[in-house]
Design an enzyme around this catalytic site. Structure first.
Site, PDB file in Angstrom:
ATOM      1  N   LYS A   1       0.827  -1.202   0.000  1.00  0.00           N
ATOM      2  CA  LYS A   1       0.000   0.000   0.000  1.00  0.00           C
ATOM      3  C   LYS A   1       0.871   1.266   0.000  1.00  0.00           C
ATOM      4  CE  LYS A   1      -4.012  -2.193   0.511  1.00  0.00           C
ATOM      5  NZ  LYS A   1      -3.949  -3.658   0.299  1.00  0.00           N
TER       6      LYS A   1
HETATM    7  C1  LIG Z   1      -5.202  -4.470   1.080  1.00  0.00           C
HETATM    8  C2  LIG Z   1      -6.687  -4.467   1.185  1.00  0.00           C
HETATM    9  C3  LIG Z   1      -7.350  -5.047   2.271  1.00  0.00           C
HETATM   10  C4  LIG Z   1      -6.664  -5.897   3.298  1.00  0.00           C
HETATM   11  O1  LIG Z   1      -5.656  -5.321   3.988  1.00  0.00           O
HETATM   12  P1  LIG Z   1      -4.516  -6.223   4.665  1.00  0.00           P
HETATM   13  O2  LIG Z   1      -3.736  -5.226   5.452  1.00  0.00           O
HETATM   14  O3  LIG Z   1      -3.723  -6.837   3.559  1.00  0.00           O
HETATM   15  O4  LIG Z   1      -5.173  -7.230   5.516  1.00  0.00           O
HETATM   16  C5  LIG Z   1      -8.714  -4.904   2.361  1.00  0.00           C
HETATM   17  N1  LIG Z   1      -9.408  -4.244   1.415  1.00  0.00           N
HETATM   18  C6  LIG Z   1      -8.814  -3.707   0.352  1.00  0.00           C
HETATM   19  C7  LIG Z   1      -9.642  -2.969  -0.650  1.00  0.00           C
HETATM   20  C8  LIG Z   1      -7.431  -3.822   0.186  1.00  0.00           C
HETATM   21  O5  LIG Z   1      -6.861  -3.319  -0.914  1.00  0.00           O
END
Ligand SMILES: *Cc1c(COP(=O)(O)O)cnc(C)c1O
Length: 440
Positions: free
Chosen positions: A256
């Site tokens: 992210k």
């Molecule tokens: C990355 C993501 C998640 C999950 O997050 P994690 O930290 O990997 O558990 C949930 N929703 C969306 C839209 C994402 O892109």
């Protein structure tokens, strides 16, 4: 995905958009996240073997390289690469942890990061988590959401999984063509006596129609929990987009815009809600001997929190680079026949977390052919979000999962390709991507 090579570049690339369905089996909640791409890249393409000068596949297209040099000479470019500040800047944080021996349970770095994020993002309260998925699951518990929740099929699978983990029935509603976010005009028709909440996603960091969604929620007395995993730092109409709804959930996963290796957070409007969330993420403990709820262990460790503090010192630079890269793509690709770019969101300071293009019928190649063509040149764009969440086995039996009810989302899933975008992407690497797309 076809299991071409279980070692295809997953990891940063793979999960980047949040774990593409292709690399993270939707069915197994417990499956470990794939290791970072570069360490487990396909032997045929992996850096190690390439360096050794072997493993060039003797296929005719190895040397096709009409637009660029032979692909086997080129460094792989993934859809993303985690941002990592210089290692030496992290050492003092580690030293401090080693000195005070507080590793977790709301230690000093955890407190500092919550504070720093509130200030940076311009929000009132933040509760840190070990990851975004656990934060989503806990957000639903914190608001005691039950029954049915209206959500989008066009997202990473964790959005809907968080509902199943709470025994909640997802009700899928189609998205809008220009934002690929939940279409508020279709929400009302999906409300039943069992509906208790709406869980929209700010897809690619583009803000949802927050006012229309809130109006419906107010009319029907529904909660709104935003999956804001893509929306770190996004501002809308002069304020953080994370201020909308009852809660917003962030992910700080490696791929992210802002990462703490693994991590996540819930943004909440008042201290009382934060306190409930803090209890829920710590087994339900209120004090040494009192447990008030069947909480989970969702805490962020001091290592992750310390790393987040360091990341914050670099975030402006990272966002700036992303904006420059996005601008170059837009200049280069907006005139290409058959490609559709999503319009910039109005009144928004974007974070450029992803650069999606839609490969429509007028383009020289189909979407999957372009995806393959890029791979042949060692460029690993990703099809986020394909398949739709509603097409995975644990969801497709739901009445709301019928593709005929989700034409916009289905079209996008069939046409979208997310191009490489991350602060360390070089101009030359980006040009390679552009040349392939323009030259098809
Ligand atoms: C990355 C993501 C998640 C999950 O997050 P994690 O930290 O990997 O558990 C949930 N929703 C969306 C839209 C994402 O892109």
């Amino acid at each position: 995905m076809s299991g071409t090579c279980s070692a295809e570049p997953v990891g940063p690339a793979g999960r980047s958009l949040s774990g593409a369905p292709e690399t993270k089996p939707a069915a197994s909640f417990a499956s470990p996240r794939p290791a970072p791409a570069r360490r487990r890249a396909c032997p045929r393409r992996g850096p190690a073997t390439r360096r050794a000068g072997r493993c060039r596949r003797p296929t005719p297209w190895s040397f096709r390289g009409s637009h660029t040099e032979p692909r086997s000479m080129q460094k792989p470019v993934y859809v993303t690469q985690p941002y990592l500040p210089p290692l030496e800047e992290f050492v003092p944080y580690l030293q401090s942890i080693w000195d005070n021996k507080v590793l977790t349970n709301g230690g000093p770095f955890h407190q500092q990061l919550e504070q720093a994020l509130c200030e940076y993002l311009g929000v009132e309260h933040i509760a840190l988590f070990c990851n975004g998925t656990q934060a989503l699951v806990t957000a639903l518990q914190a608001l005691r959401v039950t029954g049915e929740v209206i959500t989008t099929p066009y997202s990473f699978v964790a959005t809907a999984h968080s509902l199943l983990w709470n025994g909640i029935k997802p009700v899928f509603v189609d998205v809008e063509p220009d934002t690929l976010n939940l279409d508020p005009r279709q929400i009302e028709a999906a409300i039943t006596p069992h509906t208790t909440a709406i869980m929209p996603v700010h897809c690619y960091g583009r803000p949802c129609d927050v006012h229309a969604i809130q109006k419906i929620a107010d009319n029907y007395n529904l909660r709104v929990i935003y999956d804001a995993a893509h929306a770190f730092g996004v501002r809308h109409q002069g304020a953080s987009v994370l201020k909308h709804g009852d809660l917003s959930v962030l992910s700080f996963h490696a791929t992210k815009v802002f990462n703490t290796f693994e991590g996540g957070a819930i943004v909440c409007p008042d201290a009382k809600t934060k306190q409930r969330i803090d209890h829920l993420k710590n087994f339900g403990f209120v004090d040494e001997t009192t447990v008030v709820a069947p909480g989970i262990n969702g805490k962020m460790s001091e290592i992750n929190a310390a790393f987040g503090l360091l990341q914050l010192r670099h975030i402006e630079h990272a966002l700036q680079r992303r904006a420059e890269i996005a601008e170059i793509y837009t200049q280069a690709l907006s005139g290409v026949k058959g490609l559709r770019l999503l319009p910039d969101a109005p009144q928004t300071v974007a974070n450029h977390s992803y650069y999606p293009i839609l490969v429509e019928d007028g383009y020289a190649l189909g979407r999957d052919a372009l995806y393959q063509r890029l791979r042949e040149h060692n460029v690993y764009a990703r099809r986020y979000f394909y398949p739709l969440i509603s097409d995975f086995p644990m969801y497709r039996g739901l009445p709301s999962a019928a593709p005929a009810l989700l034409p916009v989302a289905s079209h996008a899933a069939a046409k979208v390709l997310c191009l490489p975008i991350y602060p360390a992407l070089t101009d030359a690497e980006q040009q390679r991507v552009i040349d392939i797309i323009q030259g098809a």
